[in-house]
Scaffold this motif. Structure first.
Motif, PDB file in Angstrom:
ATOM      1  N   ILE A   7       4.707 -21.792  -2.849  1.00 53.56           N
ATOM      2  CA  ILE A   7       4.913 -20.404  -2.418  1.00 53.56           C
ATOM      3  C   ILE A   7       3.580 -19.652  -2.480  1.00 53.56           C
ATOM      4  N   PRO A   8       3.177 -19.034  -1.380  1.00 53.13           N
ATOM      5  CA  PRO A   8       1.999 -18.174  -1.406  1.00 53.13           C
ATOM      6  C   PRO A   8       2.372 -16.766  -1.863  1.00 53.13           C
ATOM      7  N   VAL A   9       1.414 -16.111  -2.487  1.00 55.29           N
ATOM      8  CA  VAL A   9       1.564 -14.714  -2.890  1.00 55.29           C
ATOM      9  C   VAL A   9       0.498 -13.912  -2.158  1.00 55.29           C
ATOM     10  N   LEU A  10       0.903 -12.916  -1.392  1.00 52.18           N
ATOM     11  CA  LEU A  10      -0.041 -12.067  -0.678  1.00 52.18           C
ATOM     12  C   LEU A  10      -0.432 -10.878  -1.542  1.00 52.18           C
ATOM     13  N   MET A  11      -1.708 -10.514  -1.501  1.00 52.08           N
ATOM     14  CA  MET A  11      -2.225  -9.393  -2.283  1.00 52.08           C
ATOM     15  C   MET A  11      -2.854  -8.358  -1.354  1.00 52.08           C
ATOM     16  N   TYR A  12      -2.206  -7.207  -1.269  1.00 50.93           N
ATOM     17  CA  TYR A  12      -2.747  -6.056  -0.548  1.00 50.93           C
ATOM     18  C   TYR A  12      -3.255  -5.035  -1.560  1.00 50.93           C
ATOM     19  N   HIS A  13      -4.079  -4.116  -1.089  1.00 48.27           N
ATOM     20  CA  HIS A  13      -4.532  -3.002  -1.905  1.00 48.27           C
ATOM     21  C   HIS A  13      -4.127  -1.694  -1.221  1.00 48.27           C
ATOM     22  N   ARG A  14      -5.063  -1.021  -0.589  1.00 45.50           N
ATOM     23  CA  ARG A  14      -4.741   0.265   0.041  1.00 45.50           C
ATOM     24  C   ARG A  14      -4.265   0.062   1.475  1.00 45.50           C
ATOM     25  N   THR A  71       2.678  -8.586  -2.872  1.00 45.97           N
ATOM     26  CA  THR A  71       2.222  -7.727  -3.958  1.00 45.97           C
ATOM     27  C   THR A  71       1.183  -6.725  -3.465  1.00 45.97           C
ATOM     28  N   PHE A  72       1.124  -5.595  -4.166  1.00 43.74           N
ATOM     29  CA  PHE A  72       0.122  -4.565  -3.925  1.00 43.74           C
ATOM     30  C   PHE A  72      -0.541  -4.240  -5.262  1.00 43.74           C
ATOM     31  N   ASP A  73      -1.847  -4.232  -5.310  1.00 41.40           N
ATOM     32  CA  ASP A  73      -2.551  -3.835  -6.517  1.00 41.40           C
ATOM     33  C   ASP A  73      -2.900  -2.352  -6.471  1.00 41.40           C
ATOM     34  N   THR A  95       6.247  -6.074  -4.968  1.00 44.27           N
ATOM     35  CA  THR A  95       5.868  -5.743  -6.334  1.00 44.27           C
ATOM     36  C   THR A  95       4.536  -5.016  -6.307  1.00 44.27           C
ATOM     37  N   VAL A  96       4.439  -3.928  -7.080  1.00 41.56           N
ATOM     38  CA  VAL A  96       3.207  -3.134  -7.154  1.00 41.56           C
ATOM     39  C   VAL A  96       2.700  -3.150  -8.592  1.00 41.56           C
ATOM     40  N   PHE A  97       1.418  -3.455  -8.769  1.00 35.76           N
ATOM     41  CA  PHE A  97       0.792  -3.462 -10.087  1.00 35.76           C
ATOM     42  C   PHE A  97       0.051  -2.139 -10.280  1.00 35.76           C
ATOM     43  N   LEU A  98       0.436  -1.394 -11.316  1.00 32.58           N
ATOM     44  CA  LEU A  98      -0.008  -0.017 -11.517  1.00 32.58           C
ATOM     45  C   LEU A  98      -1.027   0.114 -12.638  1.00 32.58           C
ATOM     46  N   VAL A  99      -1.963   1.038 -12.452  1.00 30.18           N
ATOM     47  CA  VAL A  99      -2.932   1.423 -13.480  1.00 30.18           C
ATOM     48  C   VAL A  99      -2.314   2.613 -14.220  1.00 30.18           C
TER      49      VAL A  99
END
Length: 265
Positions: A7-14, A71-73, A95-99
């Motif tokens: 399974i690939p996991v995609l990582m977006y930002h803005r 995912t979104f960082d 899923t969003v990873f939050l600061v």
């Protein structure tokens, strides 16, 4: 159903408008994000929840071929404004990873990296709760987005444990997973994350995730603002940050040689 073995996991930002070349790397325009998702759907891909992904890693469920995790960082406001409507129309989770200390503020860690010094707004508590009700999941990206391996033990523990506590208090749900800022981690960081209660963590190392992988070194594919929908389709198929036609042709040629019992030169 043909079960998947990777399974690939995609990582977006803005998701928004980029104003210089540095921003174009990690900022995907709203129209391009919609094109990305539409093409993935058309080619048979479908997003799964973080819980499904982790249960699959543990071997407790099977998932169909062409499953991926989205995912979104950082928690940029553009996730709420631009990405969420697209995903809701497709019925896809994210899923969003939050600061945690910067919720409702700006990406101040980028001031030193962006040539223009510009920063951009992050989602506030109202946005987060609204997306929670739509099926989004939120997890930790630390308290202030530092380079974790450079911190002393006390500061490292505070970044990791503090983010969990602050986000759990804000959102009223368990915070159990981490994305390392800048993807930076080492064995000390991994052990610290375990010690404060995280169950898994995501890196920025490209590749597919498979059964038996280290749960604290999960892989993700970078999605760049310069990636066309076709390039993203190649990335997710190859499990690579290189979505070029040349990379795809080389991959196909090597697979053909392998089936013929030959070795690529």
């Amino acid at each position: 159903m043909i079960p998947t073995t990777r399974i690939p996991v995609l990582m977006y930002h803005r998701i928004g408008d980029a104003h210089n070349d540095w921003e174009r790397k990690y900022c995907v325009s709203p129209s391009r994000f919609a094109e990305h998702m539409d093409l993935l759907r058309a080619r048979g891909w479908h997003a799964v929840t973080l819980r499904q992904f982790l249960d699959w890693l543990d071997g407790s469920v099977e998932l169909p071929a062409q499953s991926f995790l989205l995912t979104f960082d950082d928690g940029f406001l553009g996730v709420h404004e631009h990405a969420a409507p697209v995903l809701q129309s497709l019925g896809w989770p994210a899923t969003v990873f939050l600061v945690s200390t910067l919720v409702g503020k700006r990406d101040t860690w980028c001031e030193a990296h962006n040539p223009s010094g510009a920063t951009y707004p992050l989602m506030d508590a109202h946005h987060l709760r609204e997306l929670q009700s739509c099926g989004f999941r939120f997890e930790s990206h630390t308290r202030s987005h530092p380079d974790l391996p450079t911190l002393d033990d006390d500061a490292l523990g505070a970044e990791l444990a503090g983010s969990r506590a602050e986000l759990q208090d804000l959102l009223g749900s368990p915070i159990e997973y981490l994305a390392y800022p800048f993807g930076r981690h080492d064995e000390r960081v991994v052990q610290a994350a375990r010690n404060v209660g995280y169950l898994a963590a995501f890196s920025t190392r490209p590749g597919f995730n498979r059964d038996g992988m280290d749960r604290f070194r999960l892989r993700r594919l970078d999605v760049f603002g310069t990636d066309t929908a076709a390039a993203l389709s190649r990335k997710i198929r190859l499990g690579s940050n290189d979505g070029s036609v040349a990379k795809s042709l080389k991959y196909s040629a090597n697979r053909l040689l392998a089936r013929m019992g030959l070795t690529a030169s």
